[in-house]
Design an enzyme around this catalytic site. Structure first.
Site, PDB file in Angstrom:
ATOM      1  N   CYS A 195       0.849  -1.192   0.000  1.00 43.52           N
ATOM      2  CA  CYS A 195       0.000   0.000   0.000  1.00 43.52           C
ATOM      3  C   CYS A 195       0.882   1.239   0.000  1.00 43.52           C
ATOM      4  O   CYS A 195       0.878   2.019  -0.935  1.00 43.52           O
ATOM      5  CB  CYS A 195      -0.905   0.019   1.221  1.00 43.52           C
ATOM      6  SG  CYS A 195      -2.195  -1.219   1.168  1.00 43.52           S
ATOM      7  N   GLU A 248       4.185   1.109   2.002  1.00 43.00           N
ATOM      8  CA  GLU A 248       5.319   0.787   2.839  1.00 43.00           C
ATOM      9  C   GLU A 248       6.644   1.152   2.189  1.00 43.00           C
ATOM     10  O   GLU A 248       6.873   0.887   1.024  1.00 43.00           O
ATOM     11  CB  GLU A 248       5.316  -0.712   3.180  1.00 43.00           C
ATOM     12  CG  GLU A 248       4.047  -1.201   3.831  1.00 43.00           C
ATOM     13  CD  GLU A 248       2.953  -1.607   2.847  1.00 43.00           C
ATOM     14  OE1 GLU A 248       2.306  -0.697   2.292  1.00 43.00           O
ATOM     15  OE2 GLU A 248       2.757  -2.798   2.627  1.00 43.00           O
TER      16      GLU A 248
END
Lengths: 793, 299
Positions: free
Chosen positions: A434, A436
């Site tokens: 997402c 990171e």
């Protein structure tokens, strides 16, 4: 029909219309391998042989008109299973087959095989079995109550991203590196030498496996060419064969070979284990650009051909549904999306200059043209990024389906440097999954689970007793009614937070060890920097950097809840703690006035109001302080992320009414977004508030903003949105993404799903078909605050 | 010194160039019958009461420290002679039927609020717009606020009705980057009928202002059948020519503010006000375009 050529239109259509299904081929071959070699060879070798047998024996898919080849299963949209990780029950398969959302078809024959061949062997050997056997009752109670989730319960650690090494070396070269490492082993002085040799030999087998896989495709393409009557296709098949003659054994020479190389590696990583977040190519425009430039200058490639090859790659990504999940793991990530995420733009990793090149623009065109859920595409925006690139990215994002998301290059790099990476390694950094942050090709950064922050506050106010499960989950501390100062609230919150994080990490430690011992990822280790040098596996701390994340969910709710207490009970003395807690425990039934005051007349996070924003910072620090820098089993460190996937809906569903006026079981705010409807000062106030969080000490934060379509249609709308993004990044924001929709349209789509089969929306760090979302998540998206350019006119 | 502010709206893009913060000062000398912000007319703070969401729990009457609220013939009445605008009745109104409009700001507080979006102004090229009401009606407060904002290098636009003694303009010209100058209608009889005041000082001020070195955009609210005839437009053209204006914004009337009238105890007198058709707006735009003006529909 989308696609820049007839071929990609056709392939895309097949990709989006095929029903995802489960294939048992991998499970069967794996079971045979284990039966034959288990106990005979060491574990890393057993894993490598499992990988090799699958790639050597599996059926190969080579679809009509394809240019890039390779699938995880025996067809597109086919998911192999991983019984060594999670051995599904027959009921699981039935549920997957029949459920309304995220279904996977399973043939009766496969169900039978699963029951007769797979379950008897794996039911007491899978990682899931081992994990659940080892977890304490405390851990299980918290897990069932929804305090945290566990990523490794059905899937393997992954969260890793490629750098450019396999564009410069083939797997024959990697084999030489491994041989070299073996020859350097010091059996006299190094007590680990034998383990290292086993590991390195297993890595060697993995190299052979992927080389064999490429060779099989070359043979298949040649055989197909033989019987092909259409001359053009015959030529294409021979061209595919010649590409597969080169890669993955050798380094790629052409643009198409480079793309094919990536794809073979992708299939390798994602079939060796079912790594969470699949695998990602990282800075694809940077890595492919030399091949593009070479092809153009030699006259063997043009822009259109490059775009077509990339579109074929995009379709390949989209052909792979995420491994089938069940139970809580499905709830935290209820999507087919497997979170492969491509970074475009940013800085050149070698020179530090602006990295935007012609290929970056082509990738934006591919993204726009393909409009596919996978791969998730993002752009990295640095201070050096040209205006045109940002405008083009904003234009695509303005079309409403959530891609590309926007990342702040300088911030990503600072986060990495702050976490101890060298500048050189940080330059290869980017975002994956997402949001990171990781140093691509050299870091194992494993997400371990979501963490329900509002639930911890709920328990801190209720003596550690969970009303929903009727269990004493937390520490027995004074009940919230007895708190005399706001400081008492904060102390209880801190103590309970530490208590629950300790339980989570105790579980994590066992799981990390279990994976290190039983599930080496010998292929992934070959392409991850320093696994060869150290003779250590990716899952046992072999990477240069090792990080484990715990992802905080619902911070906006915690900030507002703390504000509701501090402002109303202790500052303004509008009502007593007792009254507020009673109101919340009754879901505010009969307490309309209190609910109105905590909802509307209390400072809220997301309005650039320091009163509430300071409480967000307080909550953030409580979470950060109990996690950051704790050691992991294999020598890494713990860090925090602030992202939810779909977990904010699940966590909301297990959390009672909160003192900020949110009713029981309603979703929590996603990522670091404000609570729904709380942000009333417009979108600039939201980014000001969000930027007060210290993003730099996290490994990623997720901010969603929903805009009305008028912003992109109005004159200068794209410029305004660009300025808005630049301002957030100037304030060191990590990531921002947009949904551009009319609320009415979404409500309409919910009523008449059949008319909106193509409607794609941004969820959290990924996009999904609106129709693939369950009702609660659809409602959550509809209710997100819609920002518009404001005018009293 | 304190000013009375109706609203501070960040991320505005219709009140001057780029992303701006618009500060609405409360109080206006005009009474335009179509006004979409009727709560901006009076300088004093006031209560908006939404009868349809009131549950008549009488909590407001109970909590009012000034005993200014009464219940009479089915209505909740606020006696403004007694009301001290503390807002308690609004706070304790469970359905949010009562809303206090207007808030006192010191210059420092206002400047602090505007500077919150400085980083966005810098990225987009925006700034602050003072609107109203009529911002020049609180000239001392406005002047001090502008001086302070200029020290922070903020782009300042003034959205004005022009109806004010010219001295007020003189005090702020050097601090203003852009005037958004409203001209409602060229015909004075009509102007008086619909706005309650003569347009003569407005036009005179425009002529004087236009001789200064300052950017002006004329803003024309257009209401179908009221001020959109050829004759009306020609009248505006003459004024614009004489003032050497180069930019014009056409603002089509809309009825969004209508619901606020009953909440303030006011009567919305002209249900017949209509938004001009897109065709007619384009036609008007063409007239200005042809005469060499840079014209846009919308702010």
């Amino acid at each position: 029909m989308r696609g820049s050529t007839k071929r990609t239109r056709k392939l895309r259509e097949i990709s989006i219309t095929s029903q995802p299904k489960i294939s048992l081929e991998r499970a069967s071959i794996l079971t045979d391998t284990y039966k034959r070699h288990m106990g005979v060879v060491e574990t890393p070798v057993l894993r490598a042989l499992s990988f090799k047998n699958y790639l050597e024996k599996r059926s190969l898919y080579l679809g009509e008109d394809e240019l890039i080849v390779g699938e995880k299963g025996d067809d597109c949209q086919t998911a192999p299973t991983f019984p060594e990780l999670c051995c599904h029950t027959v009921e699981d398969l039935d549920v997957m087959d029949k459920r309304q959302y995220i279904s996977f078809k399973v043939s009766p024959e496969d169900k039978r095989r699963h029951q007769e061949e797979i379950i008897p062997y794996w039911h007491d050997k899978s990682m899931r079995f081992k994990i659940l056997k080892n977890m304490t009752n405390d851990w299980k109670d918290c897990y069932e109550a929804g305090i945290f989730t566990e990523f490794m319960e059905q899937r393997a650690p992954g969260h890793t991203v490629a750098d450019d090494k396999f564009y410069k070396k083939g797997f024959l070269d990697f084999k030489k590196d491994i041989e070299e490492a073996i020859s350097q082993l010091d059996f006299l002085n190094d007590p680990e030498a034998l383990n290292k040799r086993t590991q390195l030999e297993a890595m060697m087998i993995s190299c052979e496996a992927i080389i064999a896989y490429g060779k099989r495709y070359a043979d298949l393409a040649r055989a197909k060419a033989e019987s092909e009557i259409e001359p053009l296709r015959k030529k294409e098949l021979l061209w595919i064969a010649s590409n597969c003659d080169v890669v993955p054994a050798n380094k790629p020479e052409t643009f198409a070979q480079a793309v094919q190389m990536y794809w073979f590696v992708h299939i390798g990583v994602t079939t060796e284990l079912n790594t969470w977040d699949a695998f990602s190519p990282g800075r694809l425009d940077q890595y492919l650009y030399p091949f593009y430039k070479k092809g153009i200058s030699e006259g063997t490639l043009n822009r259109e051909a490059a775009q077509e090859i990339l579109e074929c790659l995009w379709i390949k990504f989209n052909n792979q549904p995420a491994p089938p999940k069940v139970g809580i793991t499905l709830k935290e990530s209820a999507t087919y999306t497997d979170f492969a995420n491509i970074n475009t733009g940013g800085l050149d990793p070698y020179t530090g200059e602006d990295g935007v090149n012609q290929l970056s623009y082509i990738i934006l065109d591919v993204m726009d043209e393909m409009k596919l859920l996978q791969p998730s595409s993002n752009v990295q925006i640095s201070k050096k990024t040209p205006k045109e690139f940002l405008l083009r990215a904003v234009e695509i994002s303005g079309k409403g389906w959530g891609q590309p998301a926007f990342y702040n290059t300088e911030e990503l790099m600072q986060e990495l440097i702050n976490a101890g990476k060298s500048l050189e390694d940080a330059m290869f950094g980017g975002a994956s999954g997402c949001v990171e942050t990781g140093a691509h090709g050299r870091e194992a950064y494993i997400l371990t689970g979501y963490f329900n922050m509002p639930k911890v506050l709920e328990l801190a106010l209720n003596d550690g007793f969970d009303q929903q499960t009727q269990k004493q989950l937390g520490l027995r501390l004074p009940y919230g009614r007895e708190f005399n100062t706001f400081e008492d609230v904060v102390i209880a919150f801190k103590l309970q937070m530490k208590h629950f994080i300790d339980i989570k990490i105790k579980g994590n430690n066992m799981i990390e060890r279990l994976f290190g011992e039983h599930m080496p990822a010998t292929f992934l280790s070959v392409i991850t920097e320093d696994c060869i040098k150290r003779g250590k596996d990716y899952n046992a701390g072999g990477a240069r950097y090792n990080t484990r994340y715990i992802q905080g969910v619902g911070i906006g709710n915690v900030a507002d809840s703390l504000s509701a207490i501090k402002f109303n009970v202790f500052d303004k003395k509008r009502f007593a703690m007792d009254e507020l807690l009673t109101a919340a425990s009754k879901n505010f039934k009969g307490y309309d006035l209190i609910r109105k005051i905590v909802s509307k007349d209390t400072p809220k996070y997301g309005n650039d109001d320091d009163y509430a924003d300071d409480l967000m910072i307080l909550a953030f620090n409580v979470f950060y302080d109990v996690i950051n820098n704790r050691p992991t089993v294999y020598g890494g460190t713990y860090r925090i992320d602030m992202l939810p996937t779909t977990c904010h809906v699940y966590f909301g569903s297990v959390t009672g009414a909160t003192v900020n006026g949110r009713l029981a079981y309603q979703p929590l705010p996603d990522g670091i977004s404000p609570e729904k409807g709380a942000d009333i000062n417009g979108p600039t106030a939201v980014i000001k508030s969000a930027a007060k969080m210290n993003h730099r000490i996290t490994g990623g934060t997720l901010l969603n903003q929903r805009f009305s379509p008028s912003i992109v249609t109005m004159e200068k709308g794209l410029e305004h949105l660009s300025a808005y993004i630049r301002a957030y990044f100037e304030m060191q924001g990590h990531h921002i993404q947009f949904n551009v929709f009319d609320q009415k349209l979404l409500i309409e789509a919910q009523k008449n799903p059949e008319d909106y089969t193509n409607l794609i929306v941004r969820v959290a760090g990924y996009s999904d078909h609106f129709n693939n979302l369950d009702r609660a998540l659809q409602d959550e998206i509809i209710n997100r605050t819609e920002q518009t350019f404001r005018s009293m006119l | 010194m304190k000013g009375t502010i109706l609203n501070i709206q960040r991320f505005s893009v219709h009140d001057g160039p780029n992303i701006r913060t618009t500060v609405f000062l409360k109080g206006c000398p005009l009474r335009c019958e179509w006004c979409h912000n009727p709560e901006s007319l009076k300088h004093q703070k006031e209560i908006m009461w939404d009868k349809s969401s009131c549950v008549f729990c009488m909590k407001c009457i109970e909590v009012c420290p000034c005993h200014a609220i009464t219940f009479d013939s089915g209505l909740i009445i606020t006696n403004y002679e007694q009301c001290e605008h503390c807002g308690d009745c609004s706070l304790y109104c469970q359905n949010s039927a009562r809303q206090l409009v207007g808030k006192d700001f010191t210059v420092d507080d206002l400047v602090k609020e505007v500077l919150k979006d400085k980083i966005i102004f810098q990225q987009s090229g925006g700034g602050v717009t003072f609107s109203g009401g009529e911002p020049l009606a609180q000239i001392d407060f406005l002047h001090e606020s502008m001086k302070s904002l200029k020290e922070h290098d903020i782009h300042i636009a003034i959205d004005t009705s022009g109806y004010t003694p010219y001295d007020c303009f003189e005090r702020i010209i050097g601090l203003t980057d852009l005037f958004l100058y409203d001209i409602k209608m060229s015909d004075d009889v009509k102007h008086q009928r619909y706005t309650g005041v003569s347009n003569k000082p407005i036009i005179d001020n425009l002529m004087r202002l236009s001789k200064e070195k300052v950017d002006i955009i004329l803003r024309l609210p257009i209401l179908e059948g009221i001020n959109d005839t050829d004759q009306d437009i020609n009248g505006i053209l003459k004024i614009a020519d004489k003032a050497c204006i180069s930019h014009i914004s056409i603002l089509p009337y809309h009825s969004i503010g209508q619901h606020k009238y009953p909440k303030l105890g006011l009567v919305y007198r002209y249900d017949s006000f209509k938004t001009p058709s897109q065709d007619n707006l384009e036609k008007i735009k063409n007239i200005f375009d042809k005469n060499g003006y840079k014209t846009q529909i919308g702010g």
